[in-house]
Design a protein around this motif. Structure first.
Motif, short mmCIF file in Angstrom:
data_model
loop_
_atom_site.label_atom_id
_atom_site.label_comp_id
_atom_site.label_asym_id
_atom_site.label_seq_id
_atom_site.Cartn_x
_atom_site.Cartn_y
_atom_site.Cartn_z
N GLU A 289 0.95 -1.27 -0.03
CA GLU A 289 0.04 0.22 0.04
C GLU A 289 0.79 1.05 -0.08
O GLU A 289 0.78 2.10 -0.81
CB GLU A 289 -0.90 -0.08 1.28
CG GLU A 289 -1.94 -1.02 1.16
CD GLU A 289 -2.58 -1.29 2.61
OE1 GLU A 289 -3.85 -1.31 2.26
OE2 GLU A 289 -2.35 -1.01 3.57
N ILE A 290 1.97 1.30 0.89
CA ILE A 290 2.81 2.40 0.59
C ILE A 290 3.42 2.57 -0.78
O ILE A 290 3.58 3.86 -1.19
CB ILE A 290 3.96 2.08 1.89
CG1 ILE A 290 3.52 2.06 3.29
CG2 ILE A 290 5.00 3.16 1.63
CD1 ILE A 290 3.05 3.39 3.67
N THR A 291 3.84 1.23 -1.55
CA THR A 291 4.48 1.56 -2.70
C THR A 291 3.19 2.23 -3.68
O THR A 291 3.65 3.00 -4.34
CB THR A 291 4.72 0.11 -3.28
OG1 THR A 291 5.59 -0.51 -2.16
CG2 THR A 291 5.35 0.32 -4.56
N ARG A 292 1.93 1.86 -3.63
CA ARG A 292 1.06 2.50 -4.38
C ARG A 292 0.97 3.85 -3.98
O ARG A 292 0.43 4.69 -4.92
CB ARG A 292 -0.28 1.50 -4.14
CG ARG A 292 -0.28 0.25 -4.64
CD ARG A 292 -1.22 -0.63 -4.23
NE ARG A 292 -1.19 -1.95 -4.70
CZ ARG A 292 -2.13 -3.04 -4.23
NH1 ARG A 292 -3.07 -2.90 -3.39
NH2 ARG A 292 -1.82 -4.42 -4.67
N LEU A 293 1.01 4.45 -2.83
CA LEU A 293 0.52 5.59 -2.37
C LEU A 293 1.74 6.44 -3.05
O LEU A 293 1.90 7.70 -3.62
CB LEU A 293 0.58 5.88 -0.98
CG LEU A 293 -0.69 5.39 -0.50
CD1 LEU A 293 -0.69 5.73 1.12
CD2 LEU A 293 -1.82 6.24 -1.08
N LYS A 294 3.15 5.83 -2.88
CA LYS A 294 4.22 6.76 -3.49
C LYS A 294 4.23 6.69 -5.02
O LYS A 294 4.51 7.64 -5.73
CB LYS A 294 5.42 5.93 -3.13
CG LYS A 294 5.70 5.84 -1.62
CD LYS A 294 7.17 4.95 -1.43
CE LYS A 294 8.30 5.58 -2.03
NZ LYS A 294 9.52 4.89 -1.37
N ASP A 295 3.71 5.57 -5.87
CA ASP A 295 3.55 5.77 -7.30
C ASP A 295 2.47 6.81 -7.43
O ASP A 295 2.57 7.29 -8.51
CB ASP A 295 2.95 4.59 -7.62
CG ASP A 295 4.08 3.35 -7.40
OD1 ASP A 295 5.28 3.71 -7.49
OD2 ASP A 295 3.72 2.02 -7.63
N PHE A 296 1.53 6.82 -6.73
CA PHE A 296 0.53 8.00 -6.99
C PHE A 296 0.98 9.42 -6.63
O PHE A 296 0.45 10.21 -7.57
CB PHE A 296 -0.49 7.85 -5.80
CG PHE A 296 -1.74 8.97 -5.86
CD1 PHE A 296 -2.63 8.89 -6.73
CD2 PHE A 296 -1.72 9.87 -4.76
CE1 PHE A 296 -3.45 10.03 -6.89
CE2 PHE A 296 -2.68 10.89 -4.87
CZ PHE A 296 -3.47 11.18 -5.84
N GLN A 297 2.05 9.64 -5.97
CA GLN A 297 2.78 10.96 -5.73
C GLN A 297 3.82 10.98 -7.16
O GLN A 297 4.47 12.10 -6.79
CB GLN A 297 3.21 10.89 -4.39
CG GLN A 297 2.52 10.79 -3.44
CD GLN A 297 3.38 10.86 -2.06
OE1 GLN A 297 4.30 10.61 -1.97
NE2 GLN A 297 2.62 11.69 -0.98
N THR A 298 3.74 10.26 -7.82
CA THR A 298 4.49 10.43 -9.10
C THR A 298 3.59 11.09 -10.51
O THR A 298 4.05 11.39 -11.42
CB THR A 298 5.34 9.47 -9.76
OG1 THR A 298 4.15 8.24 -9.98
CG2 THR A 298 6.16 8.79 -8.35
N ARG A 299 2.23 11.34 -9.93
CA ARG A 299 1.57 11.89 -11.03
C ARG A 299 0.83 12.93 -10.52
O ARG A 299 0.73 13.27 -9.20
CB ARG A 299 0.49 10.90 -11.48
CG ARG A 299 -0.67 10.14 -10.63
CD ARG A 299 -1.36 9.13 -10.95
NE ARG A 299 -2.75 9.25 -10.28
CZ ARG A 299 -3.66 8.18 -10.13
NH1 ARG A 299 -3.02 7.19 -10.62
NH2 ARG A 299 -4.70 8.36 -9.89
N LYS A 300 0.03 13.75 -11.26
CA LYS A 300 -0.75 14.95 -10.85
C LYS A 300 -1.89 14.51 -9.81
O LYS A 300 -2.76 13.51 -10.21
CB LYS A 300 -1.41 15.57 -11.86
CG LYS A 300 -2.20 16.81 -11.46
CD LYS A 300 -2.89 17.53 -12.51
CE LYS A 300 -3.90 18.50 -12.20
NZ LYS A 300 -4.69 19.24 -13.12
N GLY A 301 -1.67 14.90 -8.61
CA GLY A 301 -2.81 14.24 -7.35
C GLY A 301 -2.22 14.88 -6.15
O GLY A 301 -1.31 15.58 -6.06
#
Length: 529
Positions: A289-301
């Motif tokens: 889940e931490i990895t997915r949140l970090k991936d989310f922070q590599t895009r506009k959001g």
């Protein structure tokens, strides 16, 4: 028989003559036209003055040398001066209309958000009120909107019994329904041409908050998704103490669409996610889940983290790249109520989230401070500062507060905003005709050491709702966000008495005070006897 002149006392006709002239001038200026009534009043007044002058003709010889004449002349000049001041005041008041709102919450002044929304209307918008008779308070509110944008905002009262066809086209079911309509079309084919605002009644008047929300909805085509992370003891999205139902309702009113998100059951974060809220996690997040949140922070959001004291969701790996950490201490104000556990914030950092808050109050029961550091490429802005006497105390393993005189003290940071430009996003070229340079997409985050402020019953207090909604709006990176305080609602000032207090009040007002007055009167009589 006495002469008729002595009965009429023509020498006093000057006063009704001047009074009638004054009435005629006032009626003409206020009405804006010199119709029969103002003209008749002026004619009658001038006629009385002519009769008065004729009655005094024989006594004019040597009149100006008398002291009484001089006194009368001064009185006439003073009257004319007062008349001129009165007329000038009325003219200026009619020409330059100014309103002064002295209520506590400025109930008769549109909130900054409402003003910005109605001023920015590009297409004509009309409010339809289907009711039997206009309400003065509702009409004043609608006039406030119309004054902000006379060309883009209009309203009309409709009696459904007189115009049943119009009521049928709107689908009116009850008296008091209020609709807002965009443009001149009355078609519902677009699904966004008409919006029900509310149903008003004698006990429920037109709400500025609901009307502004309806204007935003009908003039906006956006559907911004906000996901609330679940599965780790986060705040539930339902009514009841500690829930976020009221926060979700506020988001819906602001045209956001809120949904729960469980990353354990989802392969990836939805592509339409504009903001992810992690509110009050009690258990650690999984590494995936931490990895997915970090991936989310590599895009506009945007990511909103609301973490309470005595909780360790193990977010260090997520926060490391932003230069922030949640302290394991708890904020304590030694002179505040409830053992200092409620942190009251009145100092804010300069940021779009806090621009409309000024020196208003937001408060956070059981909060923890942030530990901030600098990271290259990350723009960090502290948002919430405690007062100078606030301390950051430790909590022992037994859950008890350990007061340490050497604990950190001062203007500690309770919340902060972070932004980072995306490395994979192309840098937009500025247009020579643009007033402002284009904004590059960013990854954004807001961290606050408390989630209770946004829960049911507390989000409505002071400016807590505004802080929460402004944070979501900034994180969503909408093209034209509106950051300002929402429409003020009346403060409930009712005084509720218990049965015993009611009995005491009745006895005091109907028994004890009259007896005290009687005893005082008897005492005065006895002394003077």
């Amino acid at each position: 028989m006495k002469p008729l002149r002595s009965y009429l006392k023509l020498k006093h006709l000057i006063w009704p003559g001047l009074f009638l002239i004054l009435m005629g001038l006032t009626a003409g200026l206020v009405a804006g036209t010199w119709g029969p009534i103002p003209a008749g009043l002026l004619s009658a007044g001038i006629g009385l003055l002519v009769v008065w002058l004729g009655s005094q003709a024989s006594g004019f010889q040597g009149l100006w040398g008398k002291r009484s004449t001089q006194a009368g002349t001064n009185a006439v000049l003073a009257t004319l001066a007062v008349l001129a001041i009165f007329l000038l005041t009325n003219f200026l008041a009619t020409r330059y209309n100014t309103r002064l709102d002295l209520t506590e919450n400025r109930l008769f002044t549109l909130a900054p958000q409402s003003q910005e929304v109605v001023k920015s209307l590009e297409d004509p918008v009309k409010v339809w009120i289907f009711d039997l008779a206009p309400n003065p308070a509702d009409r004043d509110l609608l006039e406030n909107y119309r004054r902000q944008n006379p060309d883009g905002f209009a309203y009309e009262y409709v009696d459904p019994q007189v115009q049943p066809g119009l009521a049928e086209r709107f689908g009116v079911q009850n008296f008091g329904e209020v609709y807002v309509e965009k443009g001149d079309s009355r078609s519902d084919s677009s699904g966004n041409r008409r919006q029900l605002v509310q149903t008003i009644s004698p006990s429920q008047r037109l709400s500025e908050r609901r009307l502004t929300t309806a204007l935003v909805k009908i003039t906006s085509d956006r559907q911004t998704k906000v996901y609330f992370l679940q599965g780790h003891g986060e705040r539930e999205l339902n009514p009841g103490q500690g829930g976020l139902a009221q926060a979700l309702t506020s988001l819906t009113d602001e045209t956001f669409q809120a949904e729960p998100l469980n990353l354990a059951n989802t392969a990836e974060i939805p592509a339409d996610a504009a903001v992810i809220v992690v509110a009050g996690p009690q258990r650690p997040l999984l590494a995936e889940e931490i990895t997915r949140l970090k991936d989310f922070q590599t895009r506009k959001g945007g990511l909103l983290l609301l973490v309470d004291p005595q909780a360790n969701p193990e977010l260090d790996d997520l926060l490391e790249g932003w230069g922030v950490a949640f302290s394991d201490r708890i904020l304590v104000d030694p002179v505040a109520g409830r053992d200092g556990a409620v942190t009251i914030i009145t100092e804010y950092g300069p940021h779009p989230i806090t621009d409309g808050l000024n020196n208003g109050i937001t408060f956070f029961p059981l909060a923890r401070p942030l530990e901030l550091g600098e990271v290259e490429g990350v723009e960090m802005t502290p948002l919430l500062f405690t007062n100078a006497r606030t301390q950051a105390q430790q909590i022992g393993e037994d859950g008890q507060l350990q007061l340490d005189p050497e604990a950190p003290e001062g203007n500690l940071v309770l919340g902060a905003a972070f932004s980072r430009r995306l490395s994979n996003a192309p840098t937009p070229s500025p247009s020579p005709d643009a007033e402002e340079p284009p904004v590059q997409d960013e990854a954004r985050m807001v961290a606050i050491g408390n989630s209770t402020f946004a829960t049911n019953g507390l989000i409505d207090q002071q400016l807590n709702r505004d802080l929460f909604l402004n944070a979501i709006g900034w994180l969503s990176q909408e093209a034209d966000p509106t950051f300002s305080v929402r429409a003020a609602e009346p403060t409930n000032r009712r005084v509720l008495f218990s049965p015993s207090q009611q009995i005491a009040l009745i006895l005091a007002s109907l028994v004890f005070l009259p007896l005290a007055g009687l005893a005082l009167a008897v005492g005065v009589w006895w002394r003077r006897r």
